[in-house]
Structure formats: C-alpha cells, structure tokens
Design an enzyme around this catalytic site. Structure first.
Site, short mmCIF file in Angstrom:
data_model
loop_
_atom_site.label_atom_id
_atom_site.label_comp_id
_atom_site.label_asym_id
_atom_site.label_seq_id
_atom_site.Cartn_x
_atom_site.Cartn_y
_atom_site.Cartn_z
N ASP A 1 1.26 -1.07 0.16
CA ASP A 1 0.06 0.66 0.14
C ASP A 1 1.02 1.27 -0.48
O ASP A 1 1.77 1.48 0.50
CB ASP A 1 -0.70 0.02 0.79
N VAL B 1 1.33 1.68 -6.62
CA VAL B 1 1.85 0.83 -7.94
C VAL B 1 1.64 1.45 -9.50
O VAL B 1 2.09 0.83 -10.49
CB VAL B 1 -0.13 0.42 -7.99
N ASN C 1 -5.98 -5.02 -6.46
CA ASN C 1 -6.96 -3.92 -5.45
C ASN C 1 -6.65 -2.43 -5.50
O ASN C 1 -8.48 -2.22 -5.44
CB ASN C 1 -6.83 -4.68 -4.46
N TYR D 1 -13.05 5.87 -14.41
CA TYR D 1 -13.22 5.09 -13.40
C TYR D 1 -13.82 4.10 -14.34
O TYR D 1 -12.86 2.75 -14.62
CB TYR D 1 -13.66 5.59 -11.99
N LYS E 1 -11.94 0.99 -15.94
CA LYS E 1 -12.48 -1.10 -14.94
C LYS E 1 -12.53 -1.84 -15.97
O LYS E 1 -12.42 -3.00 -15.92
CB LYS E 1 -14.03 -0.60 -14.25
#
Ligand code: NAD
Length: 260
Positions: free
Chosen positions: A37, A64, A90, A155, A159
């Site tokens: 994280d 990430v 995630n 988003y 996705k």
C-alpha cells in the site's frame, strides 16, 4: 489443511477496505498476505492486526503506479518469502466529476493507479509465477467494468480496461498455469465510497440519502450494500482454483445490481 496453507499473496491497497478484508481472509485460511500500500503506516497496522489474530502477514510500501517502487517491493517479497502465488491487484481511487470539464490531471491520475498499477504489478509478479509454473491473478474490477454511471468517466474506462488485461493474461499465462480473472463488486461501504456520497450529492443536487437510495442501491435486488466479505469470497474462489478451467472471466458481486 486450509485452502491457502503456505501460499503467498500480494494484495495491493490492502491497508484499507476491500483489500484489507481479502488479506484477513487469506491469512485466516493459512496464507501469507503481503499488504502492499501507498500508506505504509496503515499497511503495518493491517499486518499487525492479522498477526494479533494468529495469522502471518507483512507490509510493504508500494505506489502501484511507480515502476521502480513496484519492482523493488516485489523483489523484497521474493527475497523474504521466495515466491508469489497470488496477486490481487486491488489498489484504486475514485474521482467524480462531469466529463465536460474533467481535469486532464485527474483523468491521468486515476488511469495510472488503476491501469498502470495493474500492469506494473502483473508484470513484476509474472516473472516469478512463470518460473514457478503457478499463479493466480485477480483484478479488482467493479460493476463499472460492465456498466456506466454519470460523473465516473476515467473510473468506468479503467475498470472496463481491466477485463481486457485479464483476458490477455489468461491466454498468455495458461501454459505456465497462471490464471487471470476479475471480480466486479457493487457499492461497498469503504472510505472510497463514503467520500463519494457527499461529492455525488453536491454534483447531482440531491441529498446524501438520495444518493444511497436512488443512485447506489436503486437496482440491487435487496437494497443492500455489497460487503467486503462478499467480495473476498469471490476473490478467494479465484485464488483457490485448481486448474485453468476458470480464467479470463469476470464475476459480478453486486446484490443483483448488474445481471449478465
Ligand atoms: P479504500 O479507499 O478503502 O482502499 C484503497 C486502498 O488503496 C487504500 O489503502 C489506499 O492507500 C490504497 N491506494 C490508493 N492509491 C494507491 C497507490 N497508488 N498505490 C498503492 N496503494 C494505493 O477503497 P476500496 O473501496 O477498498 O477499493 C478497493 C478497490 O475496490 C478499488 O480498486 C476500487 O475501485 C474497487 N471497488 C470498490 C468498490 C466500493 O464500492 N468500495 C466497488 C467496486 C470496486
């Protein structure tokens, strides 16, 4: 014998919300989750919580979207644990604004965390998975991998993109026993969603209660939020798969909001 005895899973964004629950559940079944994280303090705390319950876990700092940090963190995991069996990509953020004046910087930031992040963590883990001839990769999609909502252009775009990435990896990874799948949750009450409720209320000119009832849960079969547990069940199903039979798939976990 538990399902994940001796397995190592990198779970990105696992210091909070959905990722944290996945890490807890993986550890409860004998696995070692690596809490990767941006927020190292919160990641250390999440790992300590798992250890206090008798599980094993450790935290690594990782943005990430940063190639060097991803490579370094994955290298550290290999030095310490020798392998990576499972990657749960995630980590994610949400930015809600109308498309007509969506700032380019926000568009790029969101795409880089969701898409660059998924690519970079996949590539870094894949070398080790191929060498071991085993891997399970799970991407955190969303109902927004299949469906659109106002105010969520980057988003929804990101996705949807994860499904493409999972399908390519399913094809390339098969000969190395690496599967790739996407879990697509409906709305889950995590900090990511709690932040959006007042923002959407402001943008749409409605109350926060209306956002929940008429935007977020309107099309569910039971008026319920999806829980972190609901999502973890699906992720762990893919993580435990014994063969390549289920690969390149996306599973919607949304209390019936989206049916395919
Ligand atoms: P959350 O905000 O509770 O947790 C996200 C975590 O990701 C935080 O710990 C944060 O520090 C970390 N993170 C953010 N940017 C990062 C980066 N660049 N590098 C590493 N870590 C980073 O959010 P959540 O609701 O648990 O969301 C997790 C995932 O689930 C996201 O991909 C999100 O899009 C997806 N999702 C959430 C919902 C929902 O309703 N909450 C629904 C569908 C999909």
């Amino acid at each position: 014998m538990s399902r994940f005895d001796g397995r190592v899973a990198i779970v990105t964004g696992a210091a909070s919300g959905i990722g944290k629950e996945i890490a807890h559940r993986f550890a409860a079944e004998g696995g070692i989750p690596v809490i990767a994280d941006l927020n190292l303090d919160a990641a250390n705390k999440a790992a300590a919580e798992i250890k206090s319950k008798g599980g094993d876990a450790f935290a690594v700092a990782m943005n990430v979207a940063d190639e060097e940090q991803v490579e370094k963190a994955v290298g550290d995991v290999i030095s310490r644990l020798g392998k990576i069996d499972v990657l749960v990509s995630n980590a994610g953020i949400q930015i809600v604004k109308p498309l007509v004046d969506f700032p380019f910087a926000d568009w790029r930031k969101l795409l880089s965390i969701h898409l660059d992040g998924a690519f970079l963590t996949t590539r870094a883990c894949l070398k080790h998975m191929y060498a071991a001839n085993y891997g399970r990769v799970i991407y955190m999609g969303s109902v927004h991998s299949k469906e659109a909502s106002k105010l969520k252009a980057p988003y929804v775009t990101a996705k949807h993109g994860l499904i493409g990435l999972a399908k390519v990896l399913a094809k390339e990874g098969a000969e190395h026993n690496v599967t790739a799948n996407v879990v697509c949750p409906g709305f889950v009450r995590t900090p990511l969603v709690d932040k959006q409720i007042p923002e959407q209320a402001r943008e749409l000119g409605i109350s926060e209660e209306q956002v929940i009832k008429t935007v977020m849960l309107k099309d569910t079969v039971d008026g319920e939020f999806t829980s972190t547990d609901d999502v973890a069940d699906a992720v762990l199903y893919f993580a435990a798969a014994k063969s390549n039979a289920v690969t390149g798939q996306s599973l919607v976990v949304s209390h019936g909001w989206f049916m395919q």
